[in-house]
Design an enzyme around this catalytic site. Structure first.
Site, PDB file in Angstrom:
ATOM      1  CB  SER A 162     -90.975 -20.215  37.151  1.00  0.00           C
ATOM      2  OG  SER A 162     -92.043 -20.654  37.912  1.00  0.00           O
ATOM      3  CD  GLU A 208     -95.117 -29.735  33.969  1.00  0.00           C
ATOM      4  OE1 GLU A 208     -95.150 -30.441  32.952  1.00  0.00           O
ATOM      5  OE2 GLU A 208     -95.337 -28.528  33.942  1.00  0.00           O
ATOM      6  NE  ARG A 209     -95.287 -31.033  28.481  1.00  0.00           N
ATOM      7  CZ  ARG A 209     -94.634 -30.745  27.350  1.00  0.00           C
ATOM      8  NH1 ARG A 209     -94.975 -31.318  26.225  1.00  0.00           N
ATOM      9  NH2 ARG A 209     -93.630 -29.892  27.354  1.00  0.00           N
ATOM     10  CG  ASP A 235    -102.866 -35.470  29.802  1.00  0.00           C
ATOM     11  OD1 ASP A 235    -103.231 -34.299  29.969  1.00  0.00           O
ATOM     12  OD2 ASP A 235    -103.007 -36.092  28.738  1.00  0.00           O
ATOM     13  CG  PHE A 236    -103.347 -30.199  32.638  1.00  0.00           C
ATOM     14  CD1 PHE A 236    -103.848 -30.243  31.351  1.00  0.00           C
ATOM     15  CD2 PHE A 236    -102.364 -29.253  32.940  1.00  0.00           C
ATOM     16  CE1 PHE A 236    -103.395 -29.375  30.370  1.00  0.00           C
ATOM     17  CE2 PHE A 236    -101.889 -28.381  31.959  1.00  0.00           C
ATOM     18  CZ  PHE A 236    -102.417 -28.449  30.668  1.00  0.00           C
ATOM     19  CE  LYS A 250     -95.358 -19.721  38.878  1.00  0.00           C
ATOM     20  NZ  LYS A 250     -94.462 -19.370  37.749  1.00  0.00           N
ATOM     21  CG  HIS A 254    -100.418 -18.218  29.602  1.00  0.00           C
ATOM     22  ND1 HIS A 254     -99.498 -17.245  29.917  1.00  0.00           N
ATOM     23  CD2 HIS A 254     -99.713 -19.381  29.547  1.00  0.00           C
ATOM     24  CE1 HIS A 254     -98.306 -17.797  30.022  1.00  0.00           C
ATOM     25  NE2 HIS A 254     -98.404 -19.080  29.808  1.00  0.00           N
TER      26      HIS A 254
END
Ligand SMILES: C[S@@+](CC[C@H](N)C(=O)[O-])C[C@H]1O[C@@H](n2cnc3c(N)ncnc32)[C@H](O)[C@@H]1O
Length: 345
Positions: A162, A208-209, A235-236, A250, A254
């Protein structure tokens, strides 16, 4: 009917044997990295006995491992036959902070990573991750949450990749008209740090988590962006911080299958204003992608059941989640793309 095997065929057979042994060569490199041999030899040449003493290994077997590794350029054997030195290839594995190859080697060397590849057949049969099958029912996400060593290896590998690309992204897209950027599943914070560093008037939020947030705060704390960011442990699948100008996500979509990607994108869309912009940033692949990209795509399926996709698939999934695609922007020359999308009117 048996075909005649001539000299050319023998060369092909030899090539196949070398390919079949490829896994053993990789494993030998993993073990050398685990033992810290590249780091030890960075300090100077050492005999096998010295290396064995320093790594608490069986000297004759360590010698055979090193000798085998030198056949393809990893380490160098000196004329006395007992002393080894660094080579250009082994030097790549020295564990300097942020070195993508050495952190990747430690990630790949972990027993759970190797075990998951061992169950590749399961992944090919089912299209799902083999990680749980190989690791007593524990998922990759669970392991990297609960096991400190797994967490460290994964985060280091993620962060090294990253860091390299985040500055490129901050250059490739004009964030200057945004006041507030939310990076969804922002990892250790390198993208947000790069955007805020390049654009001093922008403020940012990283989602983020919970177990990753302290690490992101550490990286952001070291960047020159004091007072312009906040972190949200969340949590998204549940909720994404609302009302920002730009949303980025980003290399996180995936990791999931198509239906889950649509779910995540819908959550982001719910948080957006009608005039907010979403940037899906992913490595895209197609059938002509190079070997490295194709195997990394398979790795995603093995570990978490995800996959890299062609840009057209991400566009279609974003449309299904209620977005209109504006454009695709290439970043660097490694297949990374920014796909710019806006909520459908
Ligand atoms: C492959 S990493 C990419 C991280 C970062 N965007 C980057 O490019 O380095 C995927 C990230 O998704 C995060 N993630 C996974 N599940 C999540 C969830 N339910 N909510 C928020 N983040 C999640 C992981 O913690 C991980 O940091």
């Amino acid at each position: 009917m048996t075909e005649h095997v001539g000299p050319v065929d023998k060369a092909v057979n030899k090539e196949m044997v070398a390919l079949l042994q490829g896994a053993w060569r990789s494993r030998a490199i993993h073990v050398a990295t685990e033992l810290g041999l590249p780091d030890l030899l960075a300090e100077g040449e050492r005999t096998v006995d010295e290396l064995a003493a320093a790594t608490d290994t069986h000297a004759p077997t360590l010698g055979r491992l090193l000798r085998a590794l030198t056949t393809f350029g990893v380490f160098r054997r000196l004329p006395d036959g007992r002393t080894y030195a660094q080579s250009p290839l082994s030097a790549v594995l020295v564990s300097t902070p942020g070195n993508a190859e050495s952190t990747d080697a430690r990630f790949m060397a972990a027993g759970w990573h190797w075990a998951a590849w061992g169950e590749l057949l399961h992944t090919v049969r089912t299209g799902t991750s083999s990680f749980e099958v190989a690791n007593d029912g524990v998922s990759f996400w669970e392991l990297t949450k609960t096991d400190p060593d797994a967490k460290q290896r994964f985060n280091a590998a993620m962060s090294a990749v990253s860091l390299e690309e985040s500055a490129d992204i901050a250059r490739a897209y004009d964030f200057s008209s945004a006041r507030h950027v939310v990076d969804v599943a922002g990892g250790l914070g390198s993208l947000l740090a790069a955007i805020l560093t390049a654009h001093p008037a922008v403020r940012g939020t990283l989602l983020e988590r919970p177990e990753i947030v302290p690490l992101a705060r550490e990286l952001l704390g070291k960047a020159d962006v004091e007072g312009r960011y906040e972190t949200v442990a969340g949590d998204f699948f549940e909720e994404v911080p609302a009302g920002a100008d730009v949303y980025t996500i980003k290399r996180a979509l995936h990791d999931w299958d198509d239906a889950t990607i649509v779910r995540i994108l819908r959550r982001i869309r719910e948080a957006m204003r009608p005039d907010s912009v979403l940037l899906v940033i992913e490595g895209v692949v197609d059938e002509d992608s190079d070997q490295e990209a194709l195997f990394r795509g398979l790795l995603l399926t093995v570990l978490v059941g995800g996959q890299d996709r062609p840009e057209s698939d991400y566009r279609a999934l974003a449309e299904e989640a209620g977005f209109t695609i504006r454009r695709g922007i290439p970043v660097g020359d490694g297949g990374l793309r920014i796909i710019e999308a806006v909520p459908m009117a």
